[in-house]
Design an enzyme around this catalytic site. Sequence first.
Site, PDB file in Angstrom:
ATOM      1  N   HIS A  27       0.852  -1.194   0.000  1.00  9.32           N
ATOM      2  CA  HIS A  27       0.000   0.000   0.000  1.00  9.32           C
ATOM      3  C   HIS A  27       0.888   1.244   0.000  1.00  9.32           C
ATOM      4  CE1 HIS A  27      -3.807   2.214   0.690  1.00  9.32           C
ATOM      5  NE2 HIS A  27      -3.006   3.076   1.303  1.00  9.32           N
ATOM      6  N   CYS A  28       1.023   1.851  -1.158  1.00  8.40           N
ATOM      7  CA  CYS A  28       1.792   3.087  -1.281  1.00  8.40           C
ATOM      8  C   CYS A  28       1.213   3.871  -2.454  1.00  8.40           C
ATOM      9  CB  CYS A  28       3.277   2.807  -1.478  1.00  8.40           C
ATOM     10  SG  CYS A  28       3.639   1.644  -2.824  1.00  8.40           S
ATOM     11  N   HIS A  29       1.682   5.097  -2.637  1.00 11.66           N
ATOM     12  CA  HIS A  29       1.128   5.990  -3.648  1.00 11.66           C
ATOM     13  C   HIS A  29       2.249   6.713  -4.387  1.00 11.66           C
ATOM     14  CE1 HIS A  29      -2.667   5.633  -1.363  1.00 11.66           C
ATOM     15  NE2 HIS A  29      -1.949   5.904  -0.290  1.00 11.66           N
ATOM     16  N   ARG A 126     -14.535  13.125   3.643  1.00 10.21           N
ATOM     17  CA  ARG A 126     -13.685  14.322   3.588  1.00 10.21           C
ATOM     18  C   ARG A 126     -12.710  14.280   2.414  1.00 10.21           C
ATOM     19  NH1 ARG A 126      -9.089  12.185   5.708  1.00 10.21           N
ATOM     20  NH2 ARG A 126      -9.432  10.342   6.991  1.00 10.21           N
ATOM     21  N   TYR A 153     -12.211   1.866   1.024  1.00  8.94           N
ATOM     22  CA  TYR A 153     -11.691   2.754   2.065  1.00  8.94           C
ATOM     23  C   TYR A 153     -12.873   3.438   2.724  1.00  8.94           C
ATOM     24  CZ  TYR A 153      -8.499   6.218   4.182  1.00  8.94           C
ATOM     25  OH  TYR A 153      -7.782   6.995   5.061  1.00  8.94           O
ATOM     26  N   HIS A 177      -6.706  -0.224   5.909  1.00  9.81           N
ATOM     27  CA  HIS A 177      -6.431   0.227   7.273  1.00  9.81           C
ATOM     28  C   HIS A 177      -7.467  -0.270   8.290  1.00  9.81           C
ATOM     29  CE1 HIS A 177      -4.192   2.561   4.496  1.00  9.81           C
ATOM     30  NE2 HIS A 177      -4.989   3.593   4.433  1.00  9.81           N
ATOM     31  N   ASP A 245       2.169   3.110   3.172  1.00 11.98           N
ATOM     32  CA  ASP A 245       1.312   4.269   2.878  1.00 11.98           C
ATOM     33  C   ASP A 245       2.129   5.486   2.452  1.00 11.98           C
ATOM     34  OD1 ASP A 245      -1.253   5.422   2.520  1.00 11.98           O
ATOM     35  OD2 ASP A 245      -1.090   6.478   4.420  1.00 11.98           O
ATOM     36  N   ASN A 250      -2.148  13.559   3.716  1.00  5.24           N
ATOM     37  CA  ASN A 250      -3.069  14.155   4.689  1.00  5.24           C
ATOM     38  C   ASN A 250      -2.733  13.861   6.144  1.00  5.24           C
ATOM     39  OD1 ASN A 250      -5.114  15.448   2.876  1.00  5.24           O
ATOM     40  ND2 ASN A 250      -5.298  13.347   2.146  1.00  5.24           N
TER      41      ASN A 250
END
Length: 289
Positions: A27-29, A126, A153, A177, A245, A250
Amino acid sequence: MDADWLVFHPDPKKPDFKLPKGAVDAHCHVFGPAAQFPFAPERKYTPCDAGKDKLFELRDFLGFERNVIVQATCHGKDNRAMVDACRAAGDMARGIASVGPDITRAELEDMHLAGVRGVRFNFVKRLVDATPKEVFLGIADKIKDLGWHIVVYFEAQDLAELEPFLKQLPTTIVVDHMGRPDVAKGVNHPDFQRFLRIMAENENIWSKVTCPERLSLQGPPYDDVVPFCAAVVDRFPDRVLWGTDWPHPNMTTHMPDDGALVDYIPRIARTPEQQQKLLVDNPMRLYWA
């Protein structure tokens, strides 16, 4: 870049925990770089640049061999940055896309060739505007024949409302998560027990035991999140994934040290067998089989 944006850690520690051979950061971006891959006009935040070169540099430094790159909401449904990173990594990366109801079979097949293996449905209010459930079900129908899965998510307070929808999805489901439990309530609270029950009743549901830095009320070393992650790993060792992550979108309180996050792994997957499944066997089965 937003004035209050926290940039990823510039100098993470070398992990003390030695990752097993073939470990996957699942899980990364990537963010941009914006000059090449502009951020979406409808985005809810504007991050720093954090492109594929920085991601692969971190992968090698921490000791991972592969990445699963999840489409970031700042790029909306423009998957070019994520797809470009997957193509650059060759067989060492897989991708998770965000798509709309107008996505074509040809576009999905092109992404499949690049390494994409799933789509992400985001219900965090959000971060994204609300999308009717029927739209998501239509997308799910389009991607199931490719063997893709669905990443969802959401936040813990929304799980009760989402449960009937999750049971309608025709593919493997991966929850980001752990559904963002409120750690102040403890593992025995009905909210988290609902999540464990849903996983027990639905063998197609997996969970990422990720982002203690997001869930913790205490901050590093995130002691208050350990019981939640460990509970999921202990009960469902064959359906858990882990990722950094990076570059940690954020974050508002602090920017985690990615090396310290790797050192968190043996606290939640406490045996070599659990670690092998969490970091190698499970992601390889889901993304590279």
